[in-house]
Design an enzyme around this catalytic site. Structure first.
Site, PDB file in Angstrom:
ATOM      1  N   ASP A   9       0.865  -1.163   0.000  1.00 34.23           N
ATOM      2  CA  ASP A   9       0.000   0.000   0.000  1.00 34.23           C
ATOM      3  C   ASP A   9       0.912   1.226   0.000  1.00 34.23           C
ATOM      4  O   ASP A   9       2.089   1.124   0.344  1.00 34.23           O
ATOM      5  CB  ASP A   9      -0.879  -0.028   1.259  1.00 34.23           C
ATOM      6  CG  ASP A   9      -1.718   1.208   1.409  1.00 34.23           C
ATOM      7  OD1 ASP A   9      -2.447   1.549   0.467  1.00 34.23           O
ATOM      8  OD2 ASP A   9      -1.628   1.851   2.468  1.00 34.23           O
ATOM      9  N   LEU A  10       0.385   2.380  -0.386  1.00 39.27           N
ATOM     10  CA  LEU A  10       1.224   3.585  -0.447  1.00 39.27           C
ATOM     11  C   LEU A  10       1.041   4.482   0.779  1.00 39.27           C
ATOM     12  O   LEU A  10       1.917   4.590   1.624  1.00 39.27           O
ATOM     13  CB  LEU A  10       0.925   4.373  -1.726  1.00 39.27           C
ATOM     14  CG  LEU A  10       1.779   5.619  -1.956  1.00 39.27           C
ATOM     15  CD1 LEU A  10       3.253   5.275  -2.120  1.00 39.27           C
ATOM     16  CD2 LEU A  10       1.277   6.399  -3.170  1.00 39.27           C
TER      17      LEU A  10
END
Length: 213
Positions: A9-10
């Site tokens: 995920d960012l």
């Protein structure tokens, strides 16, 4: 089977966008509902898509609210976004060791590119799957499976790393191992309660898990 693929995920995992996201929500909500929302009220909005969140608040003004949010978010991006400790070094090491690396996020590509460019992480990732690329956002397995397909990897060869239950559930739904990050803004207990296979205190904890000395 040996792990050869890492999906991340960012926001809240690789880059610290928490203040940016919180301020963007507060700006938007105060615009429509002055003095009705406090900081703690918007924490549950971190993770789902903007459309899901604003739809739950005012279904008639979703598009309008998303535009107000994104305008503020992009204007303040480079001021408020920070890098998490050991992330750059860990991702660089994984890339040098030949691991396949991908990002799976519920953000649109334009915003993702801003964050990756600012932190210079853009050089390391072979695949970036954004909200623009899928019909179903996390926790649906589609984004994870799409990233794996593009990388030529099998679910059992991969770990999905994230700060939110959407990330853990998406990984489990797709058949990958999962890792939760203890620096989740919702707290260490929150992410561990969703039973990821691994709990990372810092990103460098990934290295021994995948056999990097």
């Amino acid at each position: 089977m040996k792990i050869n693929t890492l999906l991340f995920d960012l926001d809240g995992t690789l880059i610290n966008t928490n203040e940016l996201i919180i301020e963007s929500f507060l700006h938007t909500l105060h615009w429509y509902y002055p003095d009705q929302y406090k900081r703690e009220d918007v924490l549950p909005f971190i993770g789902p898509t903007l459309y899901d969140t604003f739809n739950s608040i005012n279904a008639e003004k979703v598009e309008e609210m998303v535009k107000v949010y994104r305008k503020f978010n992009h204007e303040q991006h480079d001021v408020l976004v920070k890098e998490y400790e050991t992330v750059f070094e860990t991702v660089k090491t994984l890339k040098e060791k030949g691991f396949k690396l991908g990002i799976v996020t519920t953000k649109i590509r334009a915003t993702v590119n801003m964050g990756l460019t600012l932190t210079k992480l853009d050089q390391f990732f072979d695949v970036v799957v954004t909200l623009d690329d899928v019909e179903n956002a996390k926790p649906h397995p589609e984004p994870v499976l799409k990233a794996l397909e593009q990388l030529g990897s099998k679910p059992e060869e991969a770990i999905m790393v994230g700060d939110n239950h959407h990330d853990v559930e998406a990984g489990k739904n797709a058949g990958t191992k999962t890792a939760g990050v203890a620096w989740s803004i919702k707290g260490r207990d929150y992410i561990s309660s969703h039973n990821p296979d691994y709990l990372l205190e810092t990103m460098s904890d990934l290295l021994p898990i995948v056999g990097v000395e």
